[in-house]
Design a protein around this motif. Structure first.
Motif, short mmCIF file in Angstrom:
data_model
loop_
_atom_site.label_atom_id
_atom_site.label_comp_id
_atom_site.label_asym_id
_atom_site.label_seq_id
_atom_site.Cartn_x
_atom_site.Cartn_y
_atom_site.Cartn_z
N UNK A 1 0.82 -1.21 0.00
CA UNK A 1 0.00 0.00 0.00
C UNK A 1 0.86 1.26 0.00
N UNK A 2 2.12 1.15 0.48
CA UNK A 2 2.94 2.36 0.56
C UNK A 2 3.57 2.73 -0.78
N UNK A 3 3.82 1.73 -1.65
CA UNK A 3 4.51 2.03 -2.90
C UNK A 3 3.72 2.97 -3.80
N UNK A 4 2.40 2.71 -4.05
CA UNK A 4 1.66 3.65 -4.90
C UNK A 4 1.65 5.07 -4.35
N UNK A 5 1.51 5.22 -3.02
CA UNK A 5 1.50 6.56 -2.45
C UNK A 5 2.81 7.28 -2.68
N UNK A 6 3.93 6.55 -2.53
CA UNK A 6 5.23 7.15 -2.74
C UNK A 6 5.39 7.56 -4.20
N UNK A 7 4.94 6.70 -5.15
CA UNK A 7 5.05 7.03 -6.57
C UNK A 7 4.27 8.29 -6.90
N UNK A 8 3.05 8.41 -6.32
CA UNK A 8 2.24 9.60 -6.59
C UNK A 8 2.91 10.84 -6.04
N UNK A 9 3.49 10.73 -4.83
CA UNK A 9 4.18 11.88 -4.25
C UNK A 9 5.38 12.27 -5.10
N UNK A 10 6.16 11.29 -5.54
CA UNK A 10 7.32 11.57 -6.38
C UNK A 10 6.89 12.24 -7.69
N UNK A 11 5.84 11.75 -8.27
CA UNK A 11 5.35 12.33 -9.53
C UNK A 11 4.99 13.79 -9.35
N UNK A 12 4.30 14.12 -8.27
CA UNK A 12 3.90 15.50 -8.02
C UNK A 12 5.11 16.39 -7.71
N UNK A 13 6.07 15.83 -7.01
CA UNK A 13 7.26 16.60 -6.67
C UNK A 13 8.07 16.93 -7.93
N UNK A 14 8.24 15.95 -8.80
CA UNK A 14 8.97 16.17 -10.05
C UNK A 14 8.25 17.20 -10.90
N UNK A 15 6.94 17.07 -11.02
CA UNK A 15 6.18 18.02 -11.83
C UNK A 15 6.26 19.43 -11.25
N UNK A 16 6.27 19.55 -9.92
CA UNK A 16 6.38 20.87 -9.29
C UNK A 16 7.72 21.52 -9.65
N UNK A 17 8.78 20.73 -9.62
CA UNK A 17 10.10 21.26 -9.99
C UNK A 17 10.13 21.69 -11.45
N UNK A 18 9.53 20.88 -12.31
CA UNK A 18 9.53 21.21 -13.74
C UNK A 18 8.71 22.47 -14.01
N UNK A 19 7.63 22.65 -13.29
CA UNK A 19 6.83 23.87 -13.44
C UNK A 19 7.62 25.10 -13.01
N UNK A 20 8.36 24.98 -11.92
CA UNK A 20 9.18 26.10 -11.47
C UNK A 20 10.27 26.42 -12.49
N UNK A 21 10.89 25.38 -13.02
CA UNK A 21 11.92 25.58 -14.03
C UNK A 21 11.35 26.24 -15.29
N UNK A 22 10.15 25.83 -15.67
CA UNK A 22 9.50 26.42 -16.84
C UNK A 22 9.23 27.91 -16.63
N UNK A 23 8.85 28.26 -15.41
CA UNK A 23 8.58 29.67 -15.12
C UNK A 23 9.84 30.52 -15.19
N UNK A 24 10.99 29.90 -14.87
CA UNK A 24 12.26 30.64 -14.86
C UNK A 24 12.95 30.67 -16.21
N UNK A 25 12.80 29.61 -17.01
CA UNK A 25 13.59 29.49 -18.24
C UNK A 25 12.76 28.96 -19.39
N UNK A 26 11.82 29.77 -19.84
CA UNK A 26 11.06 29.47 -21.05
C UNK A 26 11.25 30.64 -22.02
N UNK A 27 11.14 30.35 -23.31
CA UNK A 27 11.48 31.35 -24.32
C UNK A 27 10.38 31.48 -25.36
N UNK A 28 10.27 32.68 -25.89
CA UNK A 28 9.41 32.93 -27.04
C UNK A 28 10.32 33.06 -28.26
N UNK A 29 10.39 32.02 -29.11
CA UNK A 29 11.31 32.05 -30.24
C UNK A 29 11.08 33.23 -31.18
#
Length: 312
Positions: free
Chosen positions: A1-29
């Motif tokens: 029961x703990x593995x799925x919860x950990x995977x979901x938490x990891x997924x959200x944490x990774x996505x949160x970091x990627x969203x922050x990175x997108x806000x800092x370093x995205x470009x309009x070509x």
């Protein structure tokens, strides 16, 4: 029961970091790139050794101006494949988000990536035009298979296919963007794409490994085979035969020469090496589809056998 919860938490944490990175370093070509600057006919678009005919007898027959022109057309062809696949990817990401929670970081990053890919497609299209090349359409069979794939793709296929295509483009563009001898427009496009695709590859790699671990034997077998088809068609269509006609070569003869060319085979295995390592570790490159990986020329230890087969 703990593995799925950990995977979901990891997924959200990774996505949160990627969203922050997108806000800092995205470009309009459209703003970041000087689209009015003239393309320099005296420069290569990519390194000469990455051109598919480099080192062949046909290459020796070409003038230096023709070689540089071929590099521009092959760059346009790779960009055309990028547009074709990014259009497929955007549709698959929309399907992925369709019945999932849009308040989650994971899905919000999916929407963010769709926005990135829209800008990338416009950027590639403008670059193709500025290079003086046409939009190199994939052949009807590949176009049809792309329609089928985007419609029937499951989660492992969506993210594994995205990872493969993004990795091979990333390898080539990382080399291009730092070479000051190459065409500045291509370097500028490569730099923007590399920065933003690094996030996309992290998202695809993490999600692929996550969903792959939960798949049963039948789903894995299906995904292995279909991914092998994606790898084969995407890789073998990187250089459109009309690129050769643009510099006065017979397209059929030039395509045969490229398939047999050890320099081009080495470039393909180099471009695909990171993706191949990921998929080998996950146990993806096996079964009936392995032959398609070999025929695509991206398995370094089997590239010679594939080249010999193409020569017969």
């Amino acid at each position: 029961m703990t593995t799925p919860a950990k995977a979901a938490t990891d997924r959200e944490d990774i996505a949160r970091r990627l969203l922050r990175s997108s806000a800092k370093a995205s470009f309009d070509p459209l703003v970041e790139i000087d689209w009015d600057a003239p393309v320099d006919p005296g420069r290569y678009a990519i390194r000469p050794e990455r051109v598919s005919l480099y080192g062949t007898e046909l290459w020796e027959r070409l003038s230096e101006a023709q070689r540089r022109e071929l590099s521009r057309h092959e760059t346009a062809s790779v960009a055309s494949i990028g547009i074709w696949f990014e259009t497929i990817l955007m549709q698959m990401l929309i399907r992925h988000a369709y019945d999932r929670d849009p308040t989650s970081n994971h899905i919000q990053y999916a929407y963010t990536e769709i926005g990135d890919e829209c800008r990338h497609s416009v950027m590639f299209a403008k670059m193709v035009g500025r290079l003086g090349a046409p939009y190199y359409r994939v052949d009807p069979l590949t176009q049809f298979l792309g329609r089928v794939f985007k419609t029937l793709s499951n989660s492992p296929l969506t993210f594994s296919a995205a990872l493969y295509v993004e990795e091979i483009l990333d390898q080539l563009q990382r080399e291009t963007m730092v070479d000051e001898e190459l065409e500045p427009l291509v370097r500028a496009v490569s730099r923007i794409h590399v920065v933003e695709e690094a996030r996309h590859m992290r998202y695809a790699r993490e999600e692929f490994l996550r969903v792959w671990a939960r798949r049963g034997a039948l789903s894995r077998a299906y995904s292995r085979l279909v991914l092998a088809l994606v790898v084969y068609f995407a890789t073998t269509r990187l250089v459109h035969p009309d690129c050769y006609a643009a510099v006065g070569l017979d397209p059929r003869a030039a395509r045969r020469a490229a398939r047999r060319n050890p320099h081009w085979r080495n470039s393909l295995t180099w471009m695909a090496r990171k993706a191949v390592a990921t998929f080998r570790e996950a146990g993806v490159i096996r079964g009936p589809g392995r032959g398609l990986w070999r025929r695509a020329g991206v398995l370094e230890d089997e590239a010679r056998a594939s080249a010999a087969e193409a020569a017969t």
